[in-house]
Structures are given as structure tokens and as C-alpha cells.
Design a protein around this motif. Structure first.
Motif, PDB file in Angstrom:
ATOM      1  N   HIS A 255      27.999  51.072  55.920  1.00  0.00           N
ATOM      2  CA  HIS A 255      27.222  52.258  56.268  1.00  0.00           C
ATOM      3  C   HIS A 255      26.286  52.035  57.450  1.00  0.00           C
ATOM      4  CE1 HIS A 255      28.689  54.053  52.605  1.00  0.00           C
ATOM      5  NE2 HIS A 255      28.196  53.058  51.888  1.00  0.00           N
ATOM      6  N   ILE A 256      26.322  50.854  58.051  1.00  0.00           N
ATOM      7  CA  ILE A 256      25.324  50.477  59.053  1.00  0.00           C
ATOM      8  C   ILE A 256      25.949  50.383  60.446  1.00  0.00           C
ATOM      9  CG2 ILE A 256      23.748  48.630  59.743  1.00  0.00           C
ATOM     10  CD1 ILE A 256      23.367  48.044  56.753  1.00  0.00           C
ATOM     11  N   PRO A 257      25.357  51.069  61.439  1.00  0.00           N
ATOM     12  CA  PRO A 257      25.942  51.078  62.786  1.00  0.00           C
ATOM     13  C   PRO A 257      26.091  49.695  63.414  1.00  0.00           C
ATOM     14  CG  PRO A 257      24.321  52.822  62.569  1.00  0.00           C
ATOM     15  CD  PRO A 257      24.211  51.978  61.337  1.00  0.00           C
ATOM     16  N   GLN A 258      25.104  48.821  63.258  1.00  0.00           N
ATOM     17  CA  GLN A 258      25.169  47.483  63.841  1.00  0.00           C
ATOM     18  C   GLN A 258      24.864  46.454  62.748  1.00  0.00           C
ATOM     19  OE1 GLN A 258      22.318  48.633  67.127  1.00  0.00           O
ATOM     20  NE2 GLN A 258      23.793  47.476  68.349  1.00  0.00           N
TER      21      GLN A 258
ATOM     22  N   PHE B 154      37.525  47.250  52.960  1.00  0.00           N
ATOM     23  CA  PHE B 154      38.589  47.201  53.966  1.00  0.00           C
ATOM     24  C   PHE B 154      39.514  48.371  53.624  1.00  0.00           C
ATOM     25  CE2 PHE B 154      42.077  44.292  55.975  1.00  0.00           C
ATOM     26  CZ  PHE B 154      42.152  45.148  57.060  1.00  0.00           C
ATOM     27  N   ASN B 155      39.068  49.583  54.002  1.00  0.00           N
ATOM     28  CA  ASN B 155      39.661  50.807  53.474  1.00  0.00           C
ATOM     29  C   ASN B 155      41.080  51.078  53.938  1.00  0.00           C
ATOM     30  OD1 ASN B 155      37.377  51.239  52.013  1.00  0.00           O
ATOM     31  ND2 ASN B 155      36.665  53.007  53.165  1.00  0.00           N
ATOM     32  N   ARG B 156      41.499  50.420  55.018  1.00  0.00           N
ATOM     33  CA  ARG B 156      42.869  50.616  55.484  1.00  0.00           C
ATOM     34  C   ARG B 156      43.893  50.063  54.495  1.00  0.00           C
ATOM     35  NH1 ARG B 156      43.620  52.477  60.291  1.00  0.00           N
ATOM     36  NH2 ARG B 156      41.632  51.686  61.080  1.00  0.00           N
ATOM     37  N   THR B 157      43.448  49.246  53.554  1.00  0.00           N
ATOM     38  CA  THR B 157      44.382  48.645  52.604  1.00  0.00           C
ATOM     39  C   THR B 157      44.726  49.569  51.430  1.00  0.00           C
ATOM     40  OG1 THR B 157      42.611  47.637  51.294  1.00  0.00           O
ATOM     41  CG2 THR B 157      43.500  46.334  53.123  1.00  0.00           C
TER      42      THR B 157
ATOM     43  N   ILE C  15      40.572  61.485  56.771  1.00  0.00           N
ATOM     44  CA  ILE C  15      39.428  62.275  57.240  1.00  0.00           C
ATOM     45  C   ILE C  15      38.120  61.633  56.784  1.00  0.00           C
ATOM     46  CG2 ILE C  15      38.243  64.495  57.007  1.00  0.00           C
ATOM     47  CD1 ILE C  15      41.080  65.750  56.705  1.00  0.00           C
ATOM     48  N   TYR C  16      38.083  61.219  55.534  1.00  0.00           N
ATOM     49  CA  TYR C  16      36.902  60.572  54.944  1.00  0.00           C
ATOM     50  C   TYR C  16      36.492  59.353  55.763  1.00  0.00           C
ATOM     51  CZ  TYR C  16      34.475  57.922  51.146  1.00  0.00           C
ATOM     52  OH  TYR C  16      33.602  57.190  50.379  1.00  0.00           O
ATOM     53  N   ASN C  17      37.461  58.498  56.078  1.00  0.00           N
ATOM     54  CA  ASN C  17      37.159  57.277  56.825  1.00  0.00           C
ATOM     55  C   ASN C  17      36.816  57.548  58.280  1.00  0.00           C
ATOM     56  OD1 ASN C  17      37.656  54.718  55.084  1.00  0.00           O
ATOM     57  ND2 ASN C  17      39.287  56.108  54.506  1.00  0.00           N
ATOM     58  N   LYS C  18      37.495  58.504  58.876  1.00  0.00           N
ATOM     59  CA  LYS C  18      37.191  58.857  60.266  1.00  0.00           C
ATOM     60  C   LYS C  18      35.763  59.396  60.376  1.00  0.00           C
ATOM     61  CE  LYS C  18      38.875  61.528  64.213  1.00  0.00           C
ATOM     62  NZ  LYS C  18      39.867  62.531  64.689  1.00  0.00           N
ATOM     63  N   TYR C  19      35.358  60.196  59.380  1.00  0.00           N
ATOM     64  CA  TYR C  19      34.008  60.743  59.413  1.00  0.00           C
ATOM     65  C   TYR C  19      32.966  59.648  59.210  1.00  0.00           C
ATOM     66  CZ  TYR C  19      29.916  63.605  58.580  1.00  0.00           C
ATOM     67  OH  TYR C  19      28.664  64.149  58.661  1.00  0.00           O
ATOM     68  N   GLN C  20      33.271  58.693  58.366  1.00  0.00           N
ATOM     69  CA  GLN C  20      32.333  57.581  58.184  1.00  0.00           C
ATOM     70  C   GLN C  20      32.107  56.852  59.511  1.00  0.00           C
ATOM     71  OE1 GLN C  20      33.140  54.976  54.890  1.00  0.00           O
ATOM     72  NE2 GLN C  20      31.267  53.815  55.182  1.00  0.00           N
TER      73      GLN C  20
ATOM     74  N   GLY D 174      29.210  54.382  60.556  1.00  0.00           N
ATOM     75  CA  GLY D 174      29.662  53.349  59.634  1.00  0.00           C
ATOM     76  C   GLY D 174      30.949  52.686  60.093  1.00  0.00           C
ATOM     77  N   ASP D 175      31.448  51.776  59.277  1.00  0.00           N
ATOM     78  CA  ASP D 175      32.689  51.074  59.600  1.00  0.00           C
ATOM     79  C   ASP D 175      33.453  50.797  58.308  1.00  0.00           C
ATOM     80  OD1 ASP D 175      34.768  49.485  60.397  1.00  0.00           O
ATOM     81  OD2 ASP D 175      33.546  48.024  61.474  1.00  0.00           O
ATOM     82  N   PRO D 176      34.456  51.633  57.991  1.00  0.00           N
ATOM     83  CA  PRO D 176      35.206  51.458  56.749  1.00  0.00           C
ATOM     84  C   PRO D 176      36.139  50.248  56.744  1.00  0.00           C
ATOM     85  CG  PRO D 176      36.108  53.285  58.023  1.00  0.00           C
ATOM     86  CD  PRO D 176      34.865  52.844  58.725  1.00  0.00           C
ATOM     87  N   GLN D 177      36.201  49.524  57.846  1.00  0.00           N
ATOM     88  CA  GLN D 177      37.005  48.297  57.903  1.00  0.00           C
ATOM     89  C   GLN D 177      36.119  47.053  58.100  1.00  0.00           C
ATOM     90  OE1 GLN D 177      39.708  49.646  57.116  1.00  0.00           O
ATOM     91  NE2 GLN D 177      39.418  51.644  58.068  1.00  0.00           N
ATOM     92  N   VAL D 178      34.830  47.167  57.832  1.00  0.00           N
ATOM     93  CA  VAL D 178      33.897  46.093  58.172  1.00  0.00           C
ATOM     94  C   VAL D 178      34.202  44.794  57.436  1.00  0.00           C
ATOM     95  CG1 VAL D 178      32.134  46.610  56.423  1.00  0.00           C
ATOM     96  CG2 VAL D 178      31.454  45.616  58.627  1.00  0.00           C
TER      97      VAL D 178
END
Length: 273
Positions: A122-125, A149-152, A168-173, A178-182
Motif C-alpha cells: 500500500h506504500i508508494p515508496q 504477489f497478486n499476479r500469481t 481492475i482491482y490491482n490496476k487501481y491499487q 501501491g504495488d500488488p507485486q511488491v
């Protein structure tokens, strides 16, 4: 966590039902996370992004000798965390919550270890948070991080409406910083922040007809996780009511199918200050 956290959008929101979902989520996914975490030699633990205390509760149950300081920037979550701890009988002698931006920590002591779970997404940096907490860790302190690692995410059969909503959910994050693959990036982030002896592992779920009860529970949990983003996604015009209903119907269908499959992999990192 942004420089002005109060203006930052949080995809899950802060409604009371979401605060309860966080506790339910923590219990559903407890074993895959904590079976690989050992704080038995730790006395004072720093928890970053403690939220409503969902993970704090598990940490204190599994490691009752711990004294935990939780850092959280959202006042509503801090209030709920104190409420949850009081119900469980925990007071200031076992836990403390401080309202701070984790990217600019100002703490009064150093800790034996740090714990982060479902926060950096949820954190930009996120590297700023890892750098910010390092001066407050003792030399050699262990850091344990669990991240998405939401792509999985994969189901069989694939239901188009479920996957469309998830995309859509991940793109909006990503759009809100945020970064859903962080999870996949934890090794590099920890290295950049100056940590040592970094190791990574994959955890998660691969459920099929061999484990129907767990699969039912996890599909239901995942439906609730996806639905937690509905209010903000509807408000922003990213999804329609029709797509939401089709996604939820699809998840219920998968949950009740004898031969459906659920797969998801998160990433855990261990490193030392």
C-alpha cells in the motif's frame, strides 16, 4: 505511507466490516505465514503497519513473551487496535500502538526484531519505510516481511468476470500508489535499504479436491478480500454493480465446485539489520 497519509486512498477502506475482515483474514492465512517465523528469542518487537492489531493478536498468542510496539498512521485503526487488545486482555505491559508515518519514524528505543505483513503493498515508496526503521533496530536484529504477489492468483476453471475484476482491482491499487507485486521485489528493496543476509521464500495456497474444506474457506476469504475494494472501486467508477455481482457469484461457484482449484503465492523475506 505518504508524506500526508490522511489524503492517501486505501483500497480496502476503514469501514467496521473491513476492520473485522482483517482479523478474519489473519486467522485464515495464519499457518502458511507463521510456520516460518520464529521470534522465540526476541523480547521487544517493532510491528510496522499494525492496523487493527490483527497480526499483533497472533504474534502475542504464538510468542506470549513478546512486548510489541505497533506503528500505524490511521487513527481509526489505532483506536480499533486498542479496543481489540482490551477484549483479549492485553494492556500497555504487552503492547503499545503509536500513530506515526512509518516512512519518517521517531521512536524512543531500539528493537530486537521487526515484523511487516501486508503493508508495503500500500506504500508508494516502500524502501523509505525499510530505511526509516533501520536506525531503530539493534545490530543483527531480524526483519520478517510477508507481502503480496497478486499476479500469481489462479483458479480453475477460469471465470472471466473474476479475472476481469481482479485485473481492475490491482490496476487501481497501482494508480493510488501501491504495488500488488511488491513481494517479488523484497530482495532488492531490502538490499537497497542496507539490510544483510537476505533470504526469500514463497508461501501460499495450492488447493484442489484433496482439501475441500480448506478450499471452501479460502475461496470465501478471497471473495471477501476482493469485495473489500468494492466501495472505492464503485465510487471511482472503475467497476459496475453488474461486474461486482458476477465476480462474487463466480467466486461462490468456484467455492462449491468439487474439482475447482485455487492457487496463490505470497513472498516472505527474512533479513538482518
Amino acid at each position: 505511507m505518504s508524506d500526508n497519509p490522511s489524503n492517501k486512498k486505501y483500497i480496502h477502506g476503514y469501514l467496521e466490516e473491513e476492520q473485522e475482515r482483517l482479523r478474519e483474514q489473519a486467522l485464515v492465512i495464519e499457518n502458511p505465514i507463521y510456520d516460518f517465523i520464529d521470534f522465540s528469542q526476541v523480547k521487544e518487537l517493532l510491528e510496522i503497519g499494525s492496523g487493527v492489531g490483527a497480526q499483533t493478536e497472533i504474534l502475542l498468542r504464538r510468542f506470549p513473551h513478546l512486548k510489541i510496539t505497533g506503528v500505524e498512521y490511521e487513527s481509526k485503526q489505532v483506536e480499533k487496535a486498542w479496543e481489540n487488545m482490551a477484549k483479549l486482555g492485553y494492556g500497555k505491559e504487552k503492547v503499545d500502538f503509536v500513530k506515526q508515518d512509518a516512512a519518517a519514524l521517531q521512536l524512543e528505543k531500539k528493537y530486537d526484531a521487526a515484523f511487516i505483513c501486508w503493508v508495503l503493498e500500500h506504500i508508494p515508496q516502500p524502501v523509505r519505510v525499510l530505511k526509516s526503521m533501520k536506525p531503530f533496530l539493534k545490530k543483527g536484529a531480524m526483519v520478517s516481511i510477508t507481502e503480496v504477489f497478486n499476479r500469481t492468483f489462479y483458479t480453475y476453471p477460469l471465470i472471466p468476470e473474476v479475472m476481469e475484476y481482479w485485473e481492475i482491482y490491482n490496476k487501481y491499487q497501482e494508480e493510488i500508489g501501491g504495488d500488488p507485486q511488491v513481494g517479488a521485489k523484497l530482495g532488492d528493496l531490502l538490499l537497497e535499504a542496507g539490510y544483510e543476509r537476505i533470504s526469500l521464500r514463497s508461501g501460499g495456497f495450492h488447493l484442489d479436491s484433496r482439501n475441500q474444506n480448506e478450499k471452501w474457506t479460502v475461496f470465501n476469504y478471497w471473495k471477501n478480500l476482493m469485495s473489500s475494494g468494492v466501495p472505492l472501486l464503485l465510487e471511482e467508477g472503475k467497476v459496475t454493480e453488474k461486474l461486482v455481482k458476477e465476480m462474487q457469484k463466480g467466486m461462490d461457484k468456484l467455492k462449491d465446485m468439487p474439482h475447482s482449484i485455487f492457487y496463490y503465492s505470497f513472498i516472505q523475506a527474512t533479513a538482518f539489520a
